[in-house]
Design an enzyme around this catalytic site. Sequence first.
Site, PDB file in Angstrom:
ATOM      1  N   ASN A   9     -15.499  -2.910   3.359  1.00  0.00           N
ATOM      2  CA  ASN A   9     -15.055  -4.280   4.191  1.00  0.00           C
ATOM      3  C   ASN A   9     -15.839  -4.794   5.043  1.00  0.00           C
ATOM      4  O   ASN A   9     -16.017  -6.037   5.174  1.00  0.00           O
ATOM      5  CB  ASN A   9     -13.451  -4.140   4.822  1.00  0.00           C
ATOM      6  CG  ASN A   9     -12.589  -4.046   3.655  1.00  0.00           C
ATOM      7  OD1 ASN A   9     -12.872  -4.294   2.453  1.00  0.00           O
ATOM      8  ND2 ASN A   9     -11.331  -3.618   3.855  1.00  0.00           N
TER       9      ASN A   9
ATOM     10  N   HIS B  34      -8.412   5.433   3.956  1.00  0.00           N
ATOM     11  CA  HIS B  34      -8.266   4.050   3.636  1.00  0.00           C
ATOM     12  C   HIS B  34      -8.314   3.746   1.984  1.00  0.00           C
ATOM     13  O   HIS B  34      -9.277   3.828   1.408  1.00  0.00           O
ATOM     14  CB  HIS B  34      -9.412   3.128   3.978  1.00  0.00           C
ATOM     15  CG  HIS B  34      -9.530   1.755   3.776  1.00  0.00           C
ATOM     16  ND1 HIS B  34     -10.637   1.262   3.618  1.00  0.00           N
ATOM     17  CD2 HIS B  34      -8.428   0.984   3.857  1.00  0.00           C
ATOM     18  CE1 HIS B  34     -10.362  -0.246   3.357  1.00  0.00           C
ATOM     19  NE2 HIS B  34      -9.112   0.016   3.496  1.00  0.00           N
TER      20      HIS B  34
ATOM     21  N   GLU C 132     -11.747   5.765   1.038  1.00  0.00           N
ATOM     22  CA  GLU C 132     -12.492   5.932   2.170  1.00  0.00           C
ATOM     23  C   GLU C 132     -12.032   6.977   3.015  1.00  0.00           C
ATOM     24  O   GLU C 132     -10.732   6.654   3.686  1.00  0.00           O
ATOM     25  CB  GLU C 132     -12.951   4.731   2.812  1.00  0.00           C
ATOM     26  CG  GLU C 132     -13.793   3.654   2.131  1.00  0.00           C
ATOM     27  CD  GLU C 132     -14.172   2.382   2.737  1.00  0.00           C
ATOM     28  OE1 GLU C 132     -15.374   1.860   2.673  1.00  0.00           O
ATOM     29  OE2 GLU C 132     -13.473   1.743   3.675  1.00  0.00           O
TER      30      GLU C 132
ATOM     31  N   GLU D 156      -0.730  -4.233   9.980  1.00  0.00           N
ATOM     32  CA  GLU D 156      -2.061  -3.972  10.507  1.00  0.00           C
ATOM     33  C   GLU D 156      -1.999  -4.418  12.086  1.00  0.00           C
ATOM     34  O   GLU D 156      -2.454  -5.765  12.254  1.00  0.00           O
ATOM     35  CB  GLU D 156      -2.897  -4.849   9.606  1.00  0.00           C
ATOM     36  CG  GLU D 156      -4.491  -4.720  10.136  1.00  0.00           C
ATOM     37  CD  GLU D 156      -5.165  -3.345   9.674  1.00  0.00           C
ATOM     38  OE1 GLU D 156      -4.244  -2.398   9.652  1.00  0.00           O
ATOM     39  OE2 GLU D 156      -6.358  -3.169   9.709  1.00  0.00           O
TER      40      GLU D 156
ATOM     41  N   LYS E   9       1.002   0.540  15.160  1.00  0.00           N
ATOM     42  CA  LYS E   9       0.396   1.756  15.055  1.00  0.00           C
ATOM     43  C   LYS E   9       0.699   2.922  16.368  1.00  0.00           C
ATOM     44  O   LYS E   9       0.915   3.890  15.817  1.00  0.00           O
ATOM     45  CB  LYS E   9      -1.110   1.779  14.616  1.00  0.00           C
ATOM     46  CG  LYS E   9      -1.648   0.661  13.773  1.00  0.00           C
ATOM     47  CD  LYS E   9      -1.452   1.016  12.245  1.00  0.00           C
ATOM     48  CE  LYS E   9      -2.195   0.253  11.387  1.00  0.00           C
ATOM     49  NZ  LYS E   9      -1.425   0.170  10.227  1.00  0.00           N
TER      50      LYS E   9
ATOM     51  N   MET F 165       0.880  -1.231  -0.011  1.00  0.00           N
ATOM     52  CA  MET F 165       0.061  -0.065  -0.025  1.00  0.00           C
ATOM     53  C   MET F 165       0.871   1.177  -0.051  1.00  0.00           C
ATOM     54  O   MET F 165       0.753   2.147  -0.890  1.00  0.00           O
ATOM     55  CB  MET F 165      -1.005   0.143   1.217  1.00  0.00           C
ATOM     56  CG  MET F 165      -2.092  -0.994   1.122  1.00  0.00           C
ATOM     57  SD  MET F 165      -2.959  -1.088  -0.355  1.00  0.00           S
ATOM     58  CE  MET F 165      -3.994   0.456  -0.189  1.00  0.00           C
TER      59      MET F 165
ATOM     60  N   SER G  86      -7.120  -0.959   7.359  1.00  0.00           N
ATOM     61  CA  SER G  86      -8.240  -1.579   6.870  1.00  0.00           C
ATOM     62  C   SER G  86      -9.388  -1.735   7.810  1.00  0.00           C
ATOM     63  O   SER G  86     -10.603  -1.602   7.575  1.00  0.00           O
ATOM     64  CB  SER G  86      -8.044  -3.003   6.446  1.00  0.00           C
ATOM     65  OG  SER G  86      -6.839  -2.873   5.404  1.00  0.00           O
TER      66      SER G  86
END
Length: 412
Positions: free
Chosen positions: A197, A147, A159, A99, A104, A21, A126
Amino acid sequence: MRTPAPGEAPARVGVVGAGTMGGGIAMSLANAGLEVVLVERDAQALERGWKTMQHNYAASVAKGRLSEEAMRERLGRIRPSLSLEDLGDAGLVIEAAFEDMAVKRDIFTKLDAICAPHAILASNTSRLDIDEIAGFTARPARVLGMHFFSPANVMRLLEVVRGKATSPETLGVAFALARRMGKLPVLVGVCDGFVGNRMVSPYTREAHFLLEEGASPRQVDGALERFGLAMGPLRMADMAGLDISWAFRKRTAPTRPRHLRYSRVADRLCEQGRFGQKTGAGFYRYEAGSRAPVPDPEVDALIEACAREDGIERQAISDETIVARTMYALVNEGARILEEGIASCASDIDVIYVHGYGFPAFRGGPLFYACEVGLPEVLASIRQFHARHGELWEPAPLLERLVREGKTFYDL
Ligand code: NAD
C-alpha cells in the site's frame, strides 16, 4: 531481515471481526482444517458475517468446486461468538476489526488479559503502527501484523509485519500458519502502508496527475492494461470504493505538506457521491447490474475544472509517458523501501506486486522490470521528472548508488 525458521501452526485460531476481511480470513483458516473462533461485537454484525460466509461457500458448491459435505465441515469448524473471553485457548488471534487505533487498543488490551501468555496476537491493519499496537500488551514479542488481501479467502499474498519487538519464534509460527493456509507470506517491516500500500500511493498520485495534465481515465487505464496490468488504477479504485481512500485523505489532511502538488480529482468525485462501482459512478459510469466501466463526460469536465483551478495546461499524453510516470513512481518508492530495510530484498517487493496488485507476472514485478529497462535509463527519466515536477520525484539514494556502481536491485 531473513525469512524466519518454521514454527508450528496453532490448531485453534481466533478471529476478531466478521466483516469483509475477518469473514474471509475465517474461511481461509477453516479451509485449511483449523478450528476457528470468530468473535463479533454484536449479534447483527455476526449474523451478517455468517450469512456472507455461507453465501460464499454456497457459490462454490453451485459451481461444483466444493461438495455440500465439505461446505458443512468447513462451516462447522467456525464457532461464532460474541465474547472475546472465548479466545482463551486460541494459540493465535487475528484481529480484523475497524481501522481505528482506539478500537485496536481496546481489543488488544482485552486480548492480552484473556489469552494464554504464549498466545500470539496479530492485527490485519492496513496502515496502523504495529509497534504502537504491541505497546497495548505486555507481550510485544508475540505481537505482529498479518496483512491479508481482499478477498482474504481467495488472495494468496500475506504481508507478515515484523514489529520492532516481534520475536523470530513468533514470525516462525505466523509463517507456518500462512503456509498451512496455502498463503504466500512475505516478511515486511513497519511503516505507513507496509510495502504494497505504501507503493500504491505514489503510483495512484501519478495516475491522478496524468488526468489533470491531459489524459482521460480510459487512456490511463488502457495504457497500463496494455502494459500488462490486470486492471488500471482508476478502474481498480472504482472497484475498491473511492470512499475508503477519501476517508484516509481526510484523516491525514492536517499533516499533508501544503507546498506539494495535490490532485483534488478523487476528492471532487467523492463530494458528488461518486464512490465507484457501489454507487454506479466513480472515475467511470456503470449501468445497473454491470461492472463494465463507461467513460463519463461529467468526469472529463470535472478533471478539466481541477486542472484549470491549478493552472495546469492540458496536452496530449502518450502511453509511454503514462507507463513511465506510474511505473517509475513504484520503482523509486520500492528503492526507498529496500534502503530502509522494510523489505529484505527486491524479489520480495516483486512478489508482493505480482500476487497482490495484479502486476503482470511476465514482467517479473516493478523492480525486476526496472532492471530489465536498465537502471541508468530509469534514473535518467526520474531525474527528468524531478526537474519538471519537483520534490515528489527526488531520486531514491539507493537507485543513484546502484547506477553509480553499475549494479541492479537484484545484486543486493
Ligand atoms: P469491516 O468494516 O468490513 O469489518 C470490521 C468488523 O469488525 C465489523 O463487522 C465490526 O462489527 C467488527 N468489529 C468492530 N469492533 C469490534 C470489536 N471490538 N470486537 C469485535 N468485532 C468488532 O472492515 P474490513 O474491511 O474487514 O477491515 C478490517 C481490518 O482489516 C481493518 O483494520 C482494515 O484496515 C484491514 N484491511 C482491510 C482490507 C480491505 O480490503 N477491506 C484489506 C486489508 C486489511
